[in-house]
Scaffold this motif. Structure first.
Motif, mmCIF file in Angstrom:
data_model
loop_
_atom_site.group_PDB
_atom_site.id
_atom_site.type_symbol
_atom_site.label_atom_id
_atom_site.label_comp_id
_atom_site.label_asym_id
_atom_site.label_seq_id
_atom_site.Cartn_x
_atom_site.Cartn_y
_atom_site.Cartn_z
ATOM 1 N N PRO A 1 0.773 -1.282 0.099
ATOM 2 C CA PRO A 1 0.014 0.106 -0.008
ATOM 3 C C PRO A 1 0.850 1.230 0.006
ATOM 4 C CG PRO A 1 -0.119 -1.294 2.087
ATOM 5 C CD PRO A 1 0.611 -2.064 1.234
ATOM 6 N N GLY A 2 2.120 1.220 0.416
ATOM 7 C CA GLY A 2 3.030 2.335 0.278
ATOM 8 C C GLY A 2 3.703 2.506 -0.842
ATOM 9 N N THR A 3 3.469 1.778 -1.770
ATOM 10 C CA THR A 3 4.092 1.891 -3.233
ATOM 11 C C THR A 3 3.426 3.264 -4.006
ATOM 12 O OG1 THR A 3 4.425 -0.464 -3.432
ATOM 13 C CG2 THR A 3 4.508 0.916 -5.368
ATOM 14 N N PRO A 4 2.309 3.450 -4.023
ATOM 15 C CA PRO A 4 1.716 4.661 -4.777
ATOM 16 C C PRO A 4 2.300 5.862 -4.102
ATOM 17 C CG PRO A 4 -0.071 3.112 -4.541
ATOM 18 C CD PRO A 4 0.983 2.449 -3.644
ATOM 19 N N ALA A 5 2.122 5.668 -2.710
ATOM 20 C CA ALA A 5 2.580 6.946 -2.009
ATOM 21 C C ALA A 5 4.169 7.352 -2.065
ATOM 22 C CB ALA A 5 2.110 6.891 -0.675
ATOM 23 N N ALA A 6 4.785 6.278 -2.145
ATOM 24 C CA ALA A 6 6.255 6.384 -2.218
ATOM 25 C C ALA A 6 6.906 7.002 -3.637
ATOM 26 C CB ALA A 6 7.013 5.296 -1.815
ATOM 27 N N LEU A 7 5.944 6.503 -4.707
ATOM 28 C CA LEU A 7 6.521 6.842 -5.819
ATOM 29 C C LEU A 7 5.973 8.288 -5.993
ATOM 30 C CD1 LEU A 7 5.649 3.711 -7.967
ATOM 31 C CD2 LEU A 7 7.859 4.563 -7.352
ATOM 32 N N THR A 8 4.827 8.583 -5.476
ATOM 33 C CA THR A 8 4.359 10.023 -5.866
ATOM 34 C C THR A 8 5.062 10.867 -5.056
ATOM 35 O OG1 THR A 8 1.980 8.980 -5.966
ATOM 36 C CG2 THR A 8 2.278 11.477 -5.333
ATOM 37 N N MET A 9 5.613 10.494 -3.670
ATOM 38 C CA MET A 9 6.211 11.432 -3.078
ATOM 39 C C MET A 9 7.761 11.817 -3.844
ATOM 40 S SD MET A 9 6.503 13.069 -0.079
ATOM 41 C CE MET A 9 7.468 13.995 0.592
ATOM 42 N N ALA A 10 8.383 10.682 -4.164
ATOM 43 C CA ALA A 10 9.704 10.797 -4.928
ATOM 44 C C ALA A 10 9.409 11.851 -6.229
ATOM 45 C CB ALA A 10 10.059 9.380 -5.277
ATOM 46 N N VAL A 11 8.407 11.573 -6.933
ATOM 47 C CA VAL A 11 8.085 12.379 -8.164
ATOM 48 C C VAL A 11 8.008 13.767 -7.837
ATOM 49 C CG1 VAL A 11 6.612 12.982 -9.937
ATOM 50 C CG2 VAL A 11 7.244 10.579 -9.324
ATOM 51 N N LEU A 12 6.994 13.888 -6.675
ATOM 52 C CA LEU A 12 6.867 15.589 -6.335
ATOM 53 C C LEU A 12 8.181 16.151 -5.851
ATOM 54 C CD1 LEU A 12 3.312 14.952 -4.717
ATOM 55 C CD2 LEU A 12 3.919 16.237 -6.869
ATOM 56 N N VAL A 13 8.851 15.612 -4.805
ATOM 57 C CA VAL A 13 9.825 16.179 -4.480
ATOM 58 C C VAL A 13 11.122 16.443 -5.497
ATOM 59 C CG1 VAL A 13 12.103 16.033 -2.828
ATOM 60 C CG2 VAL A 13 9.608 15.343 -2.095
ATOM 61 N N ILE A 14 11.147 15.327 -6.413
ATOM 62 C CA ILE A 14 12.203 15.517 -7.651
ATOM 63 C C ILE A 14 12.104 16.617 -8.283
ATOM 64 C CG2 ILE A 14 13.361 14.702 -9.556
ATOM 65 C CD1 ILE A 14 13.096 11.864 -7.986
ATOM 66 N N ALA A 15 10.427 16.917 -8.725
ATOM 67 C CA ALA A 15 10.069 17.945 -9.785
ATOM 68 C C ALA A 15 10.009 19.042 -8.830
ATOM 69 C CB ALA A 15 8.854 17.426 -10.175
ATOM 70 N N TRP B 1 7.425 10.356 3.563
ATOM 71 C CA TRP B 1 8.282 9.500 2.881
ATOM 72 C C TRP B 1 8.855 8.383 3.382
ATOM 73 C CZ3 TRP B 1 10.121 7.992 -1.511
ATOM 74 C CH2 TRP B 1 11.602 7.380 -1.813
ATOM 75 N N VAL B 2 9.148 8.493 4.769
ATOM 76 C CA VAL B 2 9.405 7.372 5.688
ATOM 77 C C VAL B 2 8.219 6.369 5.738
ATOM 78 C CG1 VAL B 2 10.350 6.367 8.184
ATOM 79 C CG2 VAL B 2 11.504 8.674 6.924
ATOM 80 N N PHE B 3 7.199 6.816 6.291
ATOM 81 C CA PHE B 3 5.939 6.054 6.426
ATOM 82 C C PHE B 3 5.560 5.198 5.004
ATOM 83 C CE2 PHE B 3 4.144 7.936 10.243
ATOM 84 C CZ PHE B 3 3.972 6.726 11.329
ATOM 85 N N SER B 4 5.571 5.980 3.963
ATOM 86 C CA SER B 4 5.322 5.464 2.921
ATOM 87 C C SER B 4 6.152 4.296 2.294
ATOM 88 C CB SER B 4 5.186 6.592 1.436
ATOM 89 O OG SER B 4 6.523 6.852 1.325
ATOM 90 N N MET B 5 7.630 4.653 2.716
ATOM 91 C CA MET B 5 8.518 3.298 2.308
ATOM 92 C C MET B 5 8.063 2.220 3.267
ATOM 93 S SD MET B 5 10.660 4.389 0.106
ATOM 94 C CE MET B 5 12.180 3.822 0.200
ATOM 95 N N ALA B 6 7.947 2.383 4.749
ATOM 96 C CA ALA B 6 7.714 1.524 5.500
ATOM 97 C C ALA B 6 6.415 0.580 5.107
ATOM 98 C CB ALA B 6 7.310 2.053 7.008
ATOM 99 N N LEU B 7 5.227 1.280 4.405
ATOM 100 C CA LEU B 7 4.050 0.729 4.142
ATOM 101 C C LEU B 7 4.000 0.036 2.901
ATOM 102 C CD1 LEU B 7 1.632 3.776 5.189
ATOM 103 C CD2 LEU B 7 1.724 1.377 6.195
#
Length: 458
Positions: free
Chosen positions: A63-77, A102-108
């Protein structure tokens, strides 16, 4: 035109050296993987299923996969321009929130139960012994009798491997009604993520605000989030970081009551030393804070604060030195006595590359390049902001290398070294601003791959 050419040549040369440093990091990791698997398959002595990481092969989504990917894209962009424009307090709030997400999404990515709620309740962890601390003074007096394997009721690995301050944190959470693995995980992530604020504040007061702003996205998207969510070492990193930040504020007199800040920094450093035996090495970073501020004014109040926690534990009956020597014995009774130093003394650094990221590797390269000039200008007080940041980064690197050479950090350093690795991340601010997004990608993609391809829990 003639004066611009050498400057452009210097930039290109520096960029080429950055790429070489990052490439060397990739080679180091690759060698640690290939040689580590060969040793482990032949002898099993590494005691790690997927060396150099303490992990096992387990491709998965969560369940953390979409959040982690979204967070990564947003911060990079958007992270670099936002970090440059936000009001300072707004940046601090955004950085803490971003790091926590970021940490929670990676854990999830590992799921709520396996990745969060269960992490601190396994047979090795602190929460397994909460009921043995009903009488805290009596338990502290008896603590050292249960460190060595073979003693009746010996402590689980993490409890035995740390001073009792680590376990007491979770005992006190339980006492106020926040018991269980989920609350412990929330505590470690939320408090641990505040380390980003401490690092930003420290960089701002010791170097300058521009460098702190440029470091912010790299601190938010720290690859170490793979192991910070969820582990107590993230919490340890935050306590140590706030000790450094308070001393920096006191030394530069950037707070209304510098003496109070110094005492607070000392209190936290004392507590840090009772969370993990190895974190006394953070003294190297604290010393450089004083050197950069060119003052010894905070030393006395800092030391007075630092004595409070050791005095309290000693009066309660816990002897830190006795416990440490027993821990060394316990360490060599277990995996520490089997794992070969000749492999881990350099493979640990491969773990550090993965946990800090390639941007930090390139930034450390720039720090080392700036160090000679920084040392020469310290006496005159003309050290440039980038040079001051370089010295702060290198102090953390010295502490990390001392931990490595000690032989008490064979494997698991991707998690254990988080308090040191935190201070390598701001080195990315020394890289050209125009390349920030590329370096963020180079650090974040390996972290996402690790979290999705490996199971990194105990």
């Amino acid at each position: 035109m003639r004066t611009a050419e050498p400057r452009n040549d210097d930039r290109r040369r520096a960029h080429r050296h950055d790429l070489i440093a990052a490439g060397a990091g990739v080679v180091l990791v690759t060698a640690a993987i290939l040689i580590g698997h060969a040793i482990q398959n032949r002898t099993g002595s590494l005691r790690a299923q997927w060396p150099p990481l303490l992990a096992s092969w387990d491709p998965h989504l969560g369940p953390g996969t979409p959040a982690a990917l979204t967070m990564a894209v947003l911060v990079i962009a958007y992270g670099p321009p936002l970090a440059a424009r936000l009001p300072w307090r707004g940046l601090l709030a955004a950085a803490w929130a971003g790091s926590t997400v970021w940490v929670f999404s990676m854990a999830l990515i590992d799921g709520w139960y396996r990745g969060v709620a269960k992490r601190l309740t396994t047979k090795h962890e602190y929460l397994r012994v909460i009921d043995r601390f009903d009488d805290i003074p009596a338990t502290l007096r008896d603590f050292t009798n249960h460190i060595v394997i073979g003693e009746p009721g010996n402590w689980p690995a993490h409890v035995a491997g740390h001073p009792p301050g680590a376990t007491l944190t979770f005992v006190w959470l339980d006492r106020i009604g926040l018991g269980g693995g989920a609350w412990a995980a929330v505590w470690c992530v939320v408090v641990g993520s505040s380390a980003v604020l401490a690092a930003l504040i420290t960089v701002r007061v010791l170097a300058d605000e521009q460098l702190a702003r440029r470091a912010a996205p790299f601190l938010v998207l720290a690859p170490a989030a793979v192991w910070a969510g969820v582990s107590a070492d993230g919490y340890f990193a935050a306590v140590a970081a706030w000790s450094v930040a308070l001393l920096a504020l006191a030394a530069t007199r950037r707070v209304r009551l510098p003496a109070v800040a110094a005492v607070g920094g000392g209190l936290l450093f004392g507590w840090t030393c009772y969370l993990s035996y190895g974190l006394g090495l953070m003294a190297a970073v604290l010393l450089v804070v004083l050197v950069l501020a060119r003052t010894a004014r905070p030393v006395v109040p800092f030391l007075l604060g630092a004595l409070v926690v050791p005095a309290a534990f000693t009066l309660a009956g816990f002897n830190w030195w006795t416990a440490y020597h027993l821990l060394v014995e316990r360490y060599y009774q277990g995996a520490g006595g089997v794992r070969p130093y000749a492999y881990w003394v350099w493979a640990n650094l491969a773990c550090a590359v993965l946990a800090a990221g390639l941007a930090a590797v390139a930034g450390v390269r720039r720090s080392a390049s700036d160090a000679p000039g920084a040392v020469r200008t310290l006496r005159t007080g003309t050290t440039a902001p980038a040079q001051r940041l370089a010295l702060l980064v290198l102090a953390a690197l010295v502490a990390l290398l001392a931990a490595d050479l000690s032989g008490m950090s064979k494997a698991e350093t991707e998690r254990i070294w988080q308090p040191f690795l935190l201070w390598l991340l701001p080195a990315a601010a020394l890289l050209p601003a125009r390349t920030a997004r590329y370096w963020l990608v180079a650090s974040v993609v390996p972290a996402l791959l690790i979290n999705h391809l490996l199971w990194t829990g105990w």
